[in-house]
Design an enzyme around this catalytic site. Structure first.
Site, PDB file in Angstrom:
ATOM      1  N   LYS A  10       0.828  -1.219   0.000  1.00 53.77           N
ATOM      2  CA  LYS A  10       0.000   0.000   0.000  1.00 53.77           C
ATOM      3  C   LYS A  10       0.864   1.271   0.000  1.00 53.77           C
ATOM      4  O   LYS A  10       0.608   2.185  -0.762  1.00 53.77           O
ATOM      5  CB  LYS A  10      -0.920   0.053   1.227  1.00 53.77           C
ATOM      6  CG  LYS A  10      -2.020  -0.970   1.259  1.00 53.77           C
ATOM      7  CD  LYS A  10      -3.016  -0.701   2.384  1.00 53.77           C
ATOM      8  CE  LYS A  10      -2.383  -0.673   3.779  1.00 53.77           C
ATOM      9  NZ  LYS A  10      -1.759  -1.940   4.202  1.00 53.77           N
ATOM     10  N   ARG A  85      -9.543   1.529   8.801  1.00 54.25           N
ATOM     11  CA  ARG A  85      -9.137   0.163   9.099  1.00 54.25           C
ATOM     12  C   ARG A  85     -10.193  -0.578   9.908  1.00 54.25           C
ATOM     13  O   ARG A  85      -9.972  -1.745  10.262  1.00 54.25           O
ATOM     14  CB  ARG A  85      -7.844   0.188   9.903  1.00 54.25           C
ATOM     15  CG  ARG A  85      -6.585  -0.147   9.105  1.00 54.25           C
ATOM     16  CD  ARG A  85      -5.453   0.017  10.068  1.00 54.25           C
ATOM     17  NE  ARG A  85      -4.250  -0.694   9.788  1.00 54.25           N
ATOM     18  CZ  ARG A  85      -3.186  -0.181   9.162  1.00 54.25           C
ATOM     19  NH1 ARG A  85      -3.235   1.013   8.639  1.00 54.25           N
ATOM     20  NH2 ARG A  85      -2.084  -0.880   9.064  1.00 54.25           N
ATOM     21  N   ARG A 124      11.484  -6.919   5.146  1.00 56.43           N
ATOM     22  CA  ARG A 124      11.379  -5.487   4.833  1.00 56.43           C
ATOM     23  C   ARG A 124      12.292  -4.636   5.717  1.00 56.43           C
ATOM     24  O   ARG A 124      12.379  -4.823   6.915  1.00 56.43           O
ATOM     25  CB  ARG A 124       9.918  -5.074   5.053  1.00 56.43           C
ATOM     26  CG  ARG A 124       9.635  -3.626   4.827  1.00 56.43           C
ATOM     27  CD  ARG A 124       8.186  -3.395   4.595  1.00 56.43           C
ATOM     28  NE  ARG A 124       7.412  -3.297   5.830  1.00 56.43           N
ATOM     29  CZ  ARG A 124       6.136  -2.908   5.863  1.00 56.43           C
ATOM     30  NH1 ARG A 124       5.491  -2.648   4.738  1.00 56.43           N
ATOM     31  NH2 ARG A 124       5.499  -2.821   6.998  1.00 56.43           N
ATOM     32  N   ARG A 135      11.458  -2.143  10.896  1.00 50.83           N
ATOM     33  CA  ARG A 135      10.435  -1.498  11.719  1.00 50.83           C
ATOM     34  C   ARG A 135      10.161  -2.380  12.922  1.00 50.83           C
ATOM     35  O   ARG A 135      10.081  -3.592  12.786  1.00 50.83           O
ATOM     36  CB  ARG A 135       9.145  -1.365  10.887  1.00 50.83           C
ATOM     37  CG  ARG A 135       8.912  -0.006  10.316  1.00 50.83           C
ATOM     38  CD  ARG A 135       7.780   0.004   9.335  1.00 50.83           C
ATOM     39  NE  ARG A 135       6.492  -0.391   9.913  1.00 50.83           N
ATOM     40  CZ  ARG A 135       5.335  -0.274   9.269  1.00 50.83           C
ATOM     41  NH1 ARG A 135       5.308   0.228   8.045  1.00 50.83           N
ATOM     42  NH2 ARG A 135       4.215  -0.650   9.825  1.00 50.83           N
ATOM     43  N   ARG A 146      -0.530  -8.343  13.652  1.00 51.20           N
ATOM     44  CA  ARG A 146      -1.057  -7.366  12.686  1.00 51.20           C
ATOM     45  C   ARG A 146      -1.920  -8.058  11.623  1.00 51.20           C
ATOM     46  O   ARG A 146      -2.927  -7.509  11.190  1.00 51.20           O
ATOM     47  CB  ARG A 146       0.094  -6.596  12.029  1.00 51.20           C
ATOM     48  CG  ARG A 146       0.734  -5.593  12.999  1.00 51.20           C
ATOM     49  CD  ARG A 146       2.074  -5.103  12.506  1.00 51.20           C
ATOM     50  NE  ARG A 146       1.978  -4.308  11.304  1.00 51.20           N
ATOM     51  CZ  ARG A 146       2.957  -4.193  10.415  1.00 51.20           C
ATOM     52  NH1 ARG A 146       4.103  -4.826  10.584  1.00 51.20           N
ATOM     53  NH2 ARG A 146       2.800  -3.435   9.356  1.00 51.20           N
TER      54      ARG A 146
HETATM   55  P1  AMP Z   1       0.858   0.925   8.659  1.00 50.84           P
HETATM   56  O1  AMP Z   1       2.078   1.685   8.347  1.00 50.84           O
HETATM   57  O2  AMP Z   1      -0.333   1.358   7.840  1.00 50.84           O
HETATM   58  O3  AMP Z   1       1.072  -0.567   8.595  1.00 50.84           O
HETATM   59  O4  AMP Z   1       0.467   1.263  10.181  1.00 50.84           O
HETATM   60  C1  AMP Z   1       1.343   0.941  11.248  1.00 50.84           C
HETATM   61  C2  AMP Z   1       0.586   0.921  12.547  1.00 50.84           C
HETATM   62  O5  AMP Z   1      -0.011   2.212  12.787  1.00 50.84           O
HETATM   63  C3  AMP Z   1      -0.587  -0.050  12.589  1.00 50.84           C
HETATM   64  O6  AMP Z   1      -0.195  -1.364  12.911  1.00 50.84           O
HETATM   65  C4  AMP Z   1      -1.445   0.585  13.698  1.00 50.84           C
HETATM   66  O7  AMP Z   1      -0.910   0.345  14.984  1.00 50.84           O
HETATM   67  C5  AMP Z   1      -1.282   2.063  13.401  1.00 50.84           C
HETATM   68  N1  AMP Z   1      -2.311   2.524  12.442  1.00 50.84           N
HETATM   69  C6  AMP Z   1      -2.138   2.951  11.166  1.00 50.84           C
HETATM   70  N2  AMP Z   1      -3.300   3.284  10.604  1.00 50.84           N
HETATM   71  C7  AMP Z   1      -4.258   3.067  11.535  1.00 50.84           C
HETATM   72  C8  AMP Z   1      -5.671   3.207  11.551  1.00 50.84           C
HETATM   73  N3  AMP Z   1      -6.360   3.635  10.477  1.00 50.84           N
HETATM   74  N4  AMP Z   1      -6.319   2.891  12.704  1.00 50.84           N
HETATM   75  C9  AMP Z   1      -5.656   2.471  13.784  1.00 50.84           C
HETATM   76  N5  AMP Z   1      -4.335   2.284  13.822  1.00 50.84           N
HETATM   77  C10 AMP Z   1      -3.628   2.585  12.722  1.00 50.84           C
END
Ligand code: AMP
Length: 196
Positions: A10, A85, A124, A135, A146
């Site tokens: 994404k 989400r 990654r 990360r 996740r």
């Molecule tokens: P991502 O980079 O999109 O994988 O997001 C990393 C982390 O940020 C996720 O595992 C969540 O802990 C938090 N996060 C990102 N977007 C959201 C969202 N829309 N709602 C809640 N937590 C989020």
């Protein structure tokens, strides 16, 4: 908006597609990570959930996105990456967009099978201050959580947006360029060869 499990690509696709469309990519994960690095109050709060592989509570996340969408550069359009989400976030997003006189044009679901996601996430690395680092939430135990959170809380959005007639499912296996081309075709905007 882009929908899809962690590791589906994404973030990568959001940057390319937003560039082609000339709109900002709005990534809640990136906003949270910037706040964690800056040790802001929001970052300190979010980090606990992120490190556990859980979602940051809706009230924090939704308010943050609402503010971001109200910024001038989002007036002519935007690409959401990683938000919404949960169904609750999707419903609140609809309300916020209505208030702004906006709506979602299309939801692109990047589809990748789970074995491939685990492979991608565990390998990654991100470039931070000239160094390749993993990360914290790409560690194996957090990755499992996740993916579980995605299945339980986020995957239902696929049916939600399908019901609204907004969903396009995109096969996200292949090269970055191949996936971008599929997305642009789904958007009715053919990919431009040689463009990156
Ligand atoms: P991502 O980079 O999109 O994988 O997001 C990393 C982390 O940020 C996720 O595992 C969540 O802990 C938090 N996060 C990102 N977007 C959201 C969202 N829309 N709602 C809640 N937590 C989020």
């Amino acid at each position: 908006m882009l929908l899809g499990p962690p590791g589906a690509g994404k973030g990568t696709q959001a940057q390319i597609i937003a560039g082609r469309l000339g709109v900002p990519a709005i990534s809640t994960g990136d906003i949270f990570r910037a706040n964690v690095s800056g040790q802001t109050e929001l970052g300190v709060k979010a980090k606990v959930y992120m490190d556990a592989g859980d979602l940051v509570p809706d009230e924090v996340t939704v308010a943050m996105v609402k503010d971001r969408l109200a910024e001038p550069d989002a007036k002519a359009g935007f690409l959401l990456d990683g938000f919404p989400r949960t169904i609750a976030q999707a419903e609140q997003l609809r309300g916020s967009l209505e208030q702004l006189g906006q709506h979602l044009d299309r939801v692109l679901e990047l589809v990748v099978e789970e074995d491939e996601l685990v492979r991608r996430l565990s390998g990654r690395r991100m470039l931070v201050d000239g160094e390749w680092v993993q990360r914290d939430d790409d560690k194996p135990e957090t990755v499992r959580r996740r993916l579980e959170v995605y299945r339980e809380q986020t995957a239902p959005l696929s049916g939600f947006y399908e019901g609204e007639g907004l969903l396009s499912r995109i096969d996200a296996i292949g090269s970055i360029e191949e996936v971008t081309d599929r997305v642009m075709t789904a958007l009715g905007t053919p990919g431009r060869p040689g463009d990156s």
